[in-house]
Scaffold this active site. Structure first.
Site, PDB file in Angstrom:
ATOM      1  N   ASN A  25      -3.606  -1.440  -6.901  1.00  0.00           N
ATOM      2  CA  ASN A  25      -4.838  -1.149  -6.173  1.00  0.00           C
ATOM      3  C   ASN A  25      -5.878  -0.790  -7.222  1.00  0.00           C
ATOM      4  OD1 ASN A  25      -3.362  -1.367  -3.848  1.00  0.00           O
ATOM      5  ND2 ASN A  25      -3.613   0.753  -3.205  1.00  0.00           N
ATOM      6  N   GLU A  76      -0.312   4.441  -3.600  1.00  0.00           N
ATOM      7  CA  GLU A  76      -1.084   5.309  -4.496  1.00  0.00           C
ATOM      8  C   GLU A  76      -0.571   6.735  -4.631  1.00  0.00           C
ATOM      9  OE1 GLU A  76      -5.205   5.080  -3.399  1.00  0.00           O
ATOM     10  OE2 GLU A  76      -5.356   2.996  -3.972  1.00  0.00           O
ATOM     11  N   GLU A 101      -5.014  -3.918  -3.143  1.00  0.00           N
ATOM     12  CA  GLU A 101      -6.310  -3.389  -2.695  1.00  0.00           C
ATOM     13  C   GLU A 101      -7.372  -3.617  -3.755  1.00  0.00           C
ATOM     14  OE1 GLU A 101      -6.752   0.730  -1.391  1.00  0.00           O
ATOM     15  OE2 GLU A 101      -4.863   0.548  -0.305  1.00  0.00           O
ATOM     16  N   ARG A 139      -1.844  -6.919   5.113  1.00  0.00           N
ATOM     17  CA  ARG A 139      -1.196  -5.694   4.635  1.00  0.00           C
ATOM     18  C   ARG A 139      -1.589  -4.531   5.543  1.00  0.00           C
ATOM     19  NH1 ARG A 139      -2.847  -1.495   0.162  1.00  0.00           N
ATOM     20  NH2 ARG A 139      -1.064  -0.141   0.464  1.00  0.00           N
ATOM     21  N   HIS A 165       1.511   5.403   3.767  1.00  0.00           N
ATOM     22  CA  HIS A 165       0.117   5.451   3.319  1.00  0.00           C
ATOM     23  C   HIS A 165      -0.457   6.814   3.748  1.00  0.00           C
ATOM     24  CE1 HIS A 165      -3.394   2.713   2.039  1.00  0.00           C
ATOM     25  NE2 HIS A 165      -3.911   3.923   2.155  1.00  0.00           N
ATOM     26  N   TYR A 169     -10.315  -0.619  -8.150  1.00  0.00           N
ATOM     27  CA  TYR A 169     -11.661  -0.696  -7.585  1.00  0.00           C
ATOM     28  C   TYR A 169     -12.760  -0.792  -8.631  1.00  0.00           C
ATOM     29  CZ  TYR A 169      -9.853   0.243  -2.933  1.00  0.00           C
ATOM     30  OH  TYR A 169      -9.193   0.132  -1.742  1.00  0.00           O
TER      31      TYR A 169
END
Ligand code: GBH
Length: 490
Positions: free
Chosen positions: A314, A175, A380, A83, A129, A316
């Site tokens: 995405n 995002e 992600e 990606r 991005h 985390y």
């Protein structure tokens, strides 16, 4: 929603995609070569005080020149896919629909895509991005102006035309919460607008983020419409958006904090996901913002609803959520990692906002699948080891905390697939390389490959080896070698 993990036998679907993720501005460097126009991150990152260590994107990991090395690394890791993002200002230096296309920009990504395919690696391409052409910002305020919908759609079409014969996986935007809130609310990302006059000479944090978010949704949706109407029947790819969003756990059982956790999800995720997948903004956002939340016309809504073929995720970490405070960007919710009994949720990363908590990943996968009912592509997921930048290379490549993070996250994903029935199609750890970590500069390292910025030499870390082995063993190509899975409760 399950909040604990039980051991599972690891087994992933045969066509499961895995690989590493990067973004153009974070790795390419070469900001002034081959006709590239400026992006909003160029000057922003060069201004004193905008990045922690004063780092900017001029060199980064020099991947614009070292792209063959990057592909060799991907090959060595055995990925199925990669990606990466395309820099809008390399393709159309001034950005707009009446501005010239730069043949050298097209040529660069074209040869890169060819080389990936020759190496047996599937390109998974992000169109945006965060590197908006500076000219569009100067011309009409960039994302603040609805003009951008036409210009972004035109840019996307140029890419579909040039690369769509070979690229079958597209992400329109990375995002949007970060684009809006960090760029126009908190002002910590380019273009750095905010009501905080210590930070920014102009901007209105109470209105601009919501306008920007609205225009990002429209730009995404009209680009997808163009893809479906003009390209999909011949190119046969899939297209969607990827949203950031972390699991929200109530701080305790009080009804106020349980409600707060939902409000956190509504603003972090629902702001974008609800219109795109369900056809309306979350009710809570309408209550919170009133007139400040722009409205879609009936015609626009028809384009927005259903404009993503999959859920791009995405994620985390997990936040413990407490009601209270006035931070609209978090749904008027306070985040903490400290439980009521004083213990921490997980292992602390280098960034204040990140701790390891795989159970939260599993819970979020379940929440998203149940709410939006589409296959999930995890685009992600990653970890920055504390103080990694002050270690020697030999020490840094023994990235124990990152290995533990990925051990937990991969097990959580497998549990969600095998035990919970969540349809997960891809997993892209962030990132292939240490790279330019936006406002953190080069102080924070997210790579599974260490980059020695003095020499640009790349050194695989333990985490890269862990992930390569995990996917080699667990993708059910022929006979999977079952192994004892990690028990995350211990
Ligand atoms: C991703 O964002 C990005 O897509 C990627 O480019 C980046 O390198 C990677 O993560 C690692 O950071 O309240 O100002 O402290 C991750 C999502 C959401 C994480 C906002 C940081 C808190 C920002 N980000 N979050 S702040």
């Amino acid at each position: 929603v399950p909040t604990t993990l039980t051991p599972v036998v690891a087994k992933l679907p045969k066509d499961f995609l895995w690989g590493f993720a990067t973004a153009a501005f974070q790795i390419e460097g070469s900001t002034d070569v081959d006709g590239r126009g400026k992006s909003i991150w160029d000057d922003f990152s060069r201004q004193p005080g905008k990045t922690l260590d004063g780092g900017n994107g001029d060199v980064a990991t020099n991947s614009y020149e070292l792209w063959k090395e990057d592909i060799a690394l991907l090959k060595a890791y055995g990925v199925k896919s990669y990606r990466f993002s395309i820099a809008w200002a390399r393709i159309i230096p001034l950005g707009g629909r009446n501005d010239p296309v730069n043949p050298k920009g097209i040529e660069y990504y074209s040869k890169f895509i060819d080389a990936l395919l020759a190496a047996g690696i599937i390109p998974f391409v992000t169109l945006y991005h965060w590197d908006l052409p500076q000219a569009l910002h100067d011309r009409y305020g960039g994302w603040l102006n609805r003009e951008i919908v036409e210009d972004y759609t035109n840019y996307a079409k140029v890419c579909f035309r040039a690369f769509g014969g070979r690229v079958k996986h597209w992400l329109t935007m990375n995002e949007p919460w970060c684009v809006s809130i960090l760029g126009y609310g908190r002002g910590v990302f380019a273009p750095g607008r905010s009501s905080d006059r210590n930070r920014s000479p102009e901007g209105d944090s109470s209105t601009e983020p919501w306008i920007v978010g609205h225009n990002v949704i429209l730009a995404h949706a009209y680009a997808v419409k163009a893809y479906r109407e003009e390209f999909k029947s011949t190119q046969r790819g899939i297209i969607g958006i990827t949203l950031n969003g972390d699991w929200a756990l109530p701080y305790d059982d009080s009804p106020a904090n349980v409600e707060a956790a939902q409000h956190a999800l509504d603003v972090a995720i629902g702001w974008y996901a609800d219109p795109i997948y369900l056809g309306h903004y979350p009710e809570f956002m309408q209550e919170m913002l009133g007139e400040r939340l722009p409205a879609f016309t009936t015609e626009e809504l028809a384009v927005v609803k259903g404009s993503s073929d999959f859920y791009g995720m995405n994620t985390y970490t997990t936040n413990l959520c407490k009601a209270g405070g006035d931070d609209e960007f978090q749904g008027r919710v306070e985040y903490t990692f400290t439980r009521p009994d004083g213990t921490q949720l997980g292992t602390q990363a280098h960034c204040a906002w990140l701790q390891t908590y795989p159970q939260g990943f599993r819970a979020l996968l379940n929440y998203l699948y149940k709410r939006y009912r589409l296959p999930i592509y995890v685009t992600e997921n990653g970890f920055a080891v504390k103080n990694e930048n002050s270690l020697t290379i030999e020490q840094a490549i023994q990235d124990h905390d990152r290995v533990e993070y990925f051990r937990g996250m991969t097990a959580a994903a497998v549990a969600a697939i095998v035990e919970d029935g969540v349809d997960i199609r891809a997993y892209f750890p962030w990132s292939l390389l240490d790279n330019f970590e936006w406002a953190d500069g080069y102080d924070t390292r997210f790579g599974v490959t260490y980059v020695d910025y003095a020499t640009q030499k790349r050194y695989p870390k333990e985490s890269a080896k862990f992930l390569a082995k995990f996917f080699r063993e667990n993708i059910a190509n022929d006979l999977p070698k079952y192994r004892e899975p990690p028990n995350l409760q211990s």
